[in-house]
Scaffold this active site. Structure first.
Site, PDB file in Angstrom:
ATOM      1  N   CYS A  18       0.808  -1.223   0.000  1.00 53.14           N
ATOM      2  CA  CYS A  18       0.000   0.000   0.000  1.00 53.14           C
ATOM      3  C   CYS A  18       0.838   1.269   0.000  1.00 53.14           C
ATOM      4  CB  CYS A  18      -0.946  -0.012   1.205  1.00 53.14           C
ATOM      5  SG  CYS A  18      -2.263  -1.239   1.066  1.00 53.14           S
ATOM      6  N   LYS A  21       0.502   3.489  -3.173  1.00 55.27           N
ATOM      7  CA  LYS A  21      -0.727   4.213  -3.498  1.00 55.27           C
ATOM      8  C   LYS A  21      -0.418   5.609  -4.026  1.00 55.27           C
ATOM      9  CE  LYS A  21      -4.302   2.377  -0.388  1.00 55.27           C
ATOM     10  NZ  LYS A  21      -5.227   2.751   0.704  1.00 55.27           N
ATOM     11  N   ASP A  54     -14.868   6.501   2.378  1.00 56.59           N
ATOM     12  CA  ASP A  54     -15.048   5.213   3.037  1.00 56.59           C
ATOM     13  C   ASP A  54     -14.236   4.140   2.315  1.00 56.59           C
ATOM     14  OD1 ASP A  54     -17.220   5.066   5.291  1.00 56.59           O
ATOM     15  OD2 ASP A  54     -18.007   6.508   3.845  1.00 56.59           O
ATOM     16  N   ASP A  55     -14.149   2.968   2.919  1.00 61.67           N
ATOM     17  CA  ASP A  55     -13.280   1.924   2.407  1.00 61.67           C
ATOM     18  C   ASP A  55     -13.858   1.190   1.204  1.00 61.67           C
ATOM     19  OD1 ASP A  55     -10.967   1.848   4.397  1.00 61.67           O
ATOM     20  OD2 ASP A  55     -12.705   1.859   5.711  1.00 61.67           O
ATOM     21  N   ASP A  95     -11.398  -4.223   3.346  1.00 62.13           N
ATOM     22  CA  ASP A  95     -12.313  -3.122   3.041  1.00 62.13           C
ATOM     23  C   ASP A  95     -13.762  -3.488   3.370  1.00 62.13           C
ATOM     24  OD1 ASP A  95     -10.293  -1.477   2.204  1.00 62.13           O
ATOM     25  OD2 ASP A  95     -10.624  -1.805   0.066  1.00 62.13           O
TER      26      ASP A  95
END
Length: 334
Positions: A18, A21, A54-55, A95
């Protein structure tokens, strides 16, 4: 072919996990204005979209059920292909768990340099993803693959939750404790692994642990606000929660748990570019209270398959702070 003699996968990636990103500030500019009205004739209401970060996305079906949809993929974060597959799958499933859902079915997303890396290694990646999906009791069926100069792997996941149980990033309220369900520091350990080849079993254990039990415990406790801690670091995700919920988040750095070896890794300079960008992004929104630079970096460390950040008390989680009424800064650290 034996994977013991295989090339190091992290050498084929410009970043890792990650940490690769798109930086949060750039990403927000990229998607600004893309949230649109419901398509004409749509029977199902979009409950969660781009508005607050939000995820995953959520759509209401008949009977009060929400369908949760997400996708997540990234470059190799470790050299072992099976471990990378497990980590990427656990991260993608997170998620759904971060929104209080149960994953039902997933499909593979694979990019592979087929003329450079043996396809047997790709099979190991997929096997790792399958084993984690089985652990999550989630179907893994098919997917999509491309010939890519840089290896990438992840999942697109569909899950469900009762609408009343959805965990939302904007549902935090002043007076709630702030809980963290996994220790921080896998980012700096992964960066050390990429640079030196050292293997950190404790980091792999953290990254391959599903957030399922923490999610279920949060829902059972009546909690309504959560997010997961991934590429934007604890500070980045806490800032997004504070901004979406209209609160100030206070973090006690002494209460934050770290993976064994993380402090030494940041001390020795194994800090990713993603981590430094995270810290730069949030600094103007933080009131710092005697927090050393090394600890600031750990709090901004770009996590891969990190834990849940929950506005409420979750059994087994560490309380690391609280939500306060809105103030001058979104975050108070110290």
């Amino acid at each position: 072919m034996s994977t013991d003699a295989a090339p190091r996968l992290t050498r084929f990636a410009h970043g890792g996990g990650c940490a690769c990103k798109i930086p949060p500030g750039e990403l927000e500019q990229l998607v600004a204005g893309l949230a649109g009205a419901a398509p004409s004739g749509s029977r199902h209401e979009l409950l969660v979209g781009l508005e607050h970060g939000d995820d995953a996305a959520a759509v209401r079906l008949d009977g009060g059920t929400a369908v949760i949809l997400t996708s997540d993929f990234f470059t190799p974060v470790v050299d072992d292909p099976y471990d990378w597959g497990r980590i990427a799958a656990a991260n993608a499933l997170s998620d759904v768990y971060a929104m209080g859902g149960i994953p039902l079915v997933a499909i593979n997303l694979l990019g592979w340099p087929r003329d450079v890396l043996p396809m047997e290694l790709a099979t190991e990646v997929l096997r790792g993803g399958l084993d984690i999906a089985r652990q999550a009791e989630c179907h893994l069926a098919g997917g999509h693959s491309i010939d890519d100069p840089e290896p990438k792997y992840g999942l697109a996941v569909t899950g469900t939750a009762p609408e009343r149980d959805l965990l939302r990033i904007e549902a935090g309220r002043p007076g709630l404790p702030l809980s963290l369900t996994k220790p921080l520091g896998v980012g700096v350990l992964n960066n050390r692994h990429k640079a030196t080849g050292e293997r950190f079993a404790q980091a792999i254990d953290v990254m391959t642990t599903l957030n399922r039990d923490a999610s279920r415990a949060a829902v059972a406790a009546g909690i309504r606000c959560a997010t997961d801690v991934t590429g934007f670091g604890l500070l980045g995700h806490a800032y997004k929660l504070a901004r979406a919920s209209g609160v100030t988040v206070r973090i006690d750095p002494a209460a934050v748990p770290y993976v064994e070896g993380a402090r030494e890794a940041v001390r020795d300079g194994f800090v990713s570019g993603g981590t430094t960008r995270n810290l730069k992004w949030v600094t103007d929104h933080v009131e710092w209270c005697s927090v050393a630079e090394e600890q600031r970096l750990l709090l901004a460390d770009a996590q891969t398959s990190g834990g849940l950040l929950v506005a409420g008390e979750v059994p087994g989680a560490r309380i690391i702070g609280e939500l306060l009424p809105p103030g001058t800064n979104a975050l108070v650290v110290g």
